[in-house]
Write an enzyme that holds these catalytic residues in place. Sequence first.
Site, PDB file in Angstrom:
ATOM      1  N   HIS A 123      22.695 -27.678 125.882  1.00 13.86           N
ATOM      2  CA  HIS A 123      22.542 -29.084 126.236  1.00 13.86           C
ATOM      3  C   HIS A 123      23.306 -29.925 125.225  1.00 13.86           C
ATOM      4  CE1 HIS A 123      20.742 -32.536 128.198  1.00 13.86           C
ATOM      5  NE2 HIS A 123      20.436 -33.028 127.006  1.00 13.86           N
ATOM      6  N   HIS A 141      21.975 -39.134 126.986  1.00 15.11           N
ATOM      7  CA  HIS A 141      22.283 -37.859 127.635  1.00 15.11           C
ATOM      8  C   HIS A 141      21.784 -37.862 129.075  1.00 15.11           C
ATOM      9  CE1 HIS A 141      18.131 -35.902 126.990  1.00 15.11           C
ATOM     10  NE2 HIS A 141      18.021 -37.154 126.652  1.00 15.11           N
ATOM     11  N   CYS A 193      24.603 -32.753 131.798  1.00 13.16           N
ATOM     12  CA  CYS A 193      24.821 -33.200 130.420  1.00 13.16           C
ATOM     13  C   CYS A 193      26.284 -33.113 129.985  1.00 13.16           C
ATOM     14  CB  CYS A 193      23.921 -32.439 129.456  1.00 13.16           C
ATOM     15  SG  CYS A 193      24.238 -30.665 129.336  1.00 13.16           S
TER      16      CYS A 193
END
Length: 161
Positions: free
Chosen positions: A120, A132, A69
């Site tokens: 994240h 993402h 990510c």
Amino acid sequence: MMPLLALVVLLATLASACTSSGAVPRPFPGAVRPTTPPIPNGQAIVETALALRGTPYRWGGSDPSGFDCSGFVQYVFARHDVALPREVRDQFNVGTSIKRSELREGDLVFYSTVAKGPSHVGMMIGDGQFVHAPSERGVVRVERVDVPYWNRRFVGAKRLR
């Protein structure tokens, strides 16, 4: 006349005053100040990010052969001459905090998925969606920020421009 030692001490004190204060010297009148490149508009960043949809997830990945990510976000912004830290927690410390109601294209959204605090990151693309690199079983993809899974894990958002 002032003794030589006293003069040396006085000059040393005066010379070190500027550097020890942490002050930044002003440029001479008429001098050209260096500029940093402007943060590109959100649409340009979104186009770059969306072109990478389908790229496989790779732990520690930061190039089109595979992304995690934070590597994905770092890579996309680097294509627009914006340097970001590599780790999610460090990316969370960059930019200006914004409210969910203020989200727009190119903003970073942070979630707590595997640890307390931001673990994240994704990037807003508009219309309540973000892009993402989600997990080891996934690929770079688009999802809605308001689905229950992401909604309850939201920890903050940042704007870099």
